[in-house]
Write a protein that holds these residues in place. Structure first.
Motif: not given
Length: 265
Positions: A167-170, A230-240, A245-252
């Motif tokens: 779990d990485y955060q900016a 960018r966050f979806k392509s770099q983080i959420c598209s990678i396995d684990n 919940v972080t990806c769901n917040r990104n979609i929101y």
């Protein structure tokens, strides 16, 4: 008796001075007063001609702040030790965008405060609008690069690595570049909004402060949409890559930015 008649006759034929005739001294005094009054009126007209309108004063302050933020952003970027993490193209673009923004903002500030010939060529003309539009485009392209934690310019990824999920955060790594780049982008957008407002000559809504707020919402929405993609392509598209919940917040965030972009447009 003869002398009395002669005296009466002389009084009768003696011409009287009409009160309507103005003496040369009075006429000269009247002309001097009129000339002085005319000179005073011309000087007042010249002063009024050189005075700036409230709209021009507002744009002057905006251009001055843009010059300041561009200087600080360029300095913060060039003095940061983390620039080695960024790609050469990204690093060059941020340096070029900040330098061009500084030069054009300084030119606009001098035009609003300098000689009459330069002001007549720039202030309120199509040239000022084109310069403001160019700067908005430069900072709209620079902000996503600066805010990308993968580049390590103003933010970087930090986090924890567990057995199954990393779990990485900016987090902000260069606060000077982070805030001054946002300040420069907002000032460029405000300068464009004030220029368009004056050219259209509209007075609806809540006045001059009402229009550029929609432009600010548009800029913020564009940045949110780009960052979410960018966050979806770099983080959420990678396995684990991160928690679900972080990806769901990104979609929101993406949906919210898209709605704000459509409404502001």
């Amino acid at each position: 008796q003869w002398s009395t008649k002669s005296e009466l006759f002389s009084r009768t034929i003696q011409p009287s001075t009409p009160s309507s005739i103005i003496s040369p001294v009075s006429s000269h005094h009247f002309m001097s007063s009129a000339t002085a009054s005319g000179n005073e009126n011309f000087s007042m007209d010249d002063n009024n001609a050189g005075a700036s309108t409230p709209a021009e004063s507002g744009r002057l302050n905006t251009w001055a702040f843009l010059c300041l933020f561009s200087t600080l952003a360029l300095t913060a970027h060039q003095t940061d030790d983390q620039n080695s993490l960024a790609k050469d193209a990204d690093d060059l673009y941020i340096t070029t965008a900040s330098a061009i923004s500084l030069a054009l903002a300084l030119l606009a500030t001098v035009a609003h405060t300098g000689s009459f010939s330069l002001s007549a060529l720039f202030v309120g003309t199509i040239i000022e609008g084109i310069v403001a539009l160019i700067l908005v485009g430069l900072w709209a392209g620079a902000l996503p690069i600066i805010m990308d934690p993968g580049n390590g310019l103003a933010q970087m990824y930090v986090g924890k690595q567990g057995s199954a999920i990393s779990d990485y955060q900016a987090t902000i790594s260069n606060a000077n570049l982070f805030f001054t780049s946002w300040g420069a982008g907002v000032c460029a957008l405000k300068a464009l909004a004030l220029y368009i407002r004056e050219r259209l000559g509209g007075s609806g809504g809540m006045g001059m402060r009402y229009t550029y707020k929609w432009y600010l919402l548009m800029l913020a929405s564009v940045i949110v949409v780009i960052e979410s993609m960018r966050f979806k392509s770099q983080i959420c598209s990678i396995d684990n890559g991160t928690e679900k919940v972080t990806c769901n917040r990104n979609i929101y965030g993406f949906v919210t930015g898209f709605v704000g972009l459509v409404v502001s447009f």
